[in-house]
Design a protein around this motif. Structure first.
Motif, mmCIF file in Angstrom:
data_model
loop_
_atom_site.group_PDB
_atom_site.id
_atom_site.type_symbol
_atom_site.label_atom_id
_atom_site.label_comp_id
_atom_site.label_asym_id
_atom_site.label_seq_id
_atom_site.Cartn_x
_atom_site.Cartn_y
_atom_site.Cartn_z
ATOM 1 N N VAL A 1 -7.463 56.325 26.834
ATOM 2 C CA VAL A 1 -7.459 56.047 25.400
ATOM 3 C C VAL A 1 -7.329 57.357 24.633
ATOM 4 O O VAL A 1 -7.587 58.433 25.174
ATOM 5 N N ALA A 2 -6.936 57.244 23.383
ATOM 6 C CA ALA A 2 -6.842 58.403 22.494
ATOM 7 C C ALA A 2 -7.756 58.160 21.304
ATOM 8 O O ALA A 2 -7.775 57.063 20.747
ATOM 9 N N ASN A 3 -8.522 59.178 20.933
ATOM 10 C CA ASN A 3 -9.402 59.104 19.776
ATOM 11 C C ASN A 3 -9.204 60.333 18.907
ATOM 12 O O ASN A 3 -9.047 61.444 19.416
ATOM 13 N N ILE A 4 -9.236 60.119 17.604
ATOM 14 C CA ILE A 4 -9.097 61.196 16.634
ATOM 15 C C ILE A 4 -10.412 61.315 15.888
ATOM 16 O O ILE A 4 -10.943 60.311 15.391
ATOM 17 N N THR A 5 -10.947 62.538 15.815
ATOM 18 C CA THR A 5 -12.194 62.761 15.085
ATOM 19 C C THR A 5 -11.896 63.440 13.749
ATOM 20 O O THR A 5 -10.868 64.099 13.584
ATOM 21 N N PHE A 6 -12.842 63.266 12.822
ATOM 22 C CA PHE A 6 -12.709 63.804 11.477
ATOM 23 C C PHE A 6 -13.932 64.635 11.122
ATOM 24 O O PHE A 6 -15.036 64.382 11.595
ATOM 25 N N LYS A 7 -13.722 65.610 10.257
ATOM 26 C CA LYS A 7 -14.838 66.364 9.688
ATOM 27 C C LYS A 7 -15.137 65.788 8.303
ATOM 28 O O LYS A 7 -14.384 64.945 7.812
ATOM 29 N N THR B 1 -7.720 47.781 25.685
ATOM 30 C CA THR B 1 -6.351 47.810 26.219
ATOM 31 C C THR B 1 -5.927 49.263 26.415
ATOM 32 O O THR B 1 -5.061 49.763 25.696
ATOM 33 N N PRO B 2 -6.539 49.942 27.389
ATOM 34 C CA PRO B 2 -6.205 51.353 27.608
ATOM 35 C C PRO B 2 -4.787 51.519 28.152
ATOM 36 O O PRO B 2 -4.178 50.559 28.648
ATOM 37 N N PHE B 3 -4.291 52.732 28.048
ATOM 38 C CA PHE B 3 -2.959 53.057 28.546
ATOM 39 C C PHE B 3 -3.029 53.398 30.038
ATOM 40 O O PHE B 3 -4.057 53.854 30.522
ATOM 41 N N PRO B 4 -1.928 53.204 30.757
ATOM 42 C CA PRO B 4 -1.963 53.419 32.207
ATOM 43 C C PRO B 4 -2.073 54.881 32.630
ATOM 44 O O PRO B 4 -2.497 55.164 33.744
#
Length: 123
Positions: free
Chosen positions: A59-65, A81-84
């Motif tokens: 999975v991809a996650n974007i964090t914020f300040k 639904t993760p990516f392979p």
């Protein structure tokens, strides 16, 4: 050319690559797109792009300040639904960064073998 050598703990480096490519290709010159949900999801608040392994994929996650107290500090691809593979998750995460920063999910780089490549021409 910058090799695709993301390492654990190099989360800002991955984000920085996407933002540098957007800048070099002239896609960060316009105004900040209107933030939708969450309202602090703006290009100036981008902190890191994380590519994480889950039991069934990536999975991809974007964090914020500068996130208000009590609010989640990240958005990302669906956990259910993760990516392979890591590369596909990175591309999805990079598209999210592009959407937040420019309003478009269009990537500012190409993948050539195991390298990420962007080109820019400045007059």
């Amino acid at each position: 050319m910058i090799p695709y050598t993301e390492k654990p703990g190099d989360d800002f480096g991955v984000m920085n690559f996407v933002l540098r490519a957007l800048y070099a290709t002239g896609r960060l010159t316009g105004p900040q797109p209107e933030a939708s949900d969450p309202p602090f999801a703006t290009r100036n608040n981008l902190l890191g792009l994380y590519i994480d392994e889950r039991p069934n994929g990536w999975v991809a996650n974007i964090t914020f300040k500068h996130v208000p107290p009590g609010m989640p500090n990240c958005v990302g691809t669906p956990e259910r639904t993760p990516f392979p593979d890591r590369r596909t998750a990175f591309l999805a995460g990079a598209a999210l960064v592009c959407e937040i920063a420019t309003g478009s999910r269009e990537l500012p780089f190409l993948i050539v073998g195991d390298r990420l490549v962007y080109t820019a021409y400045r007059a």
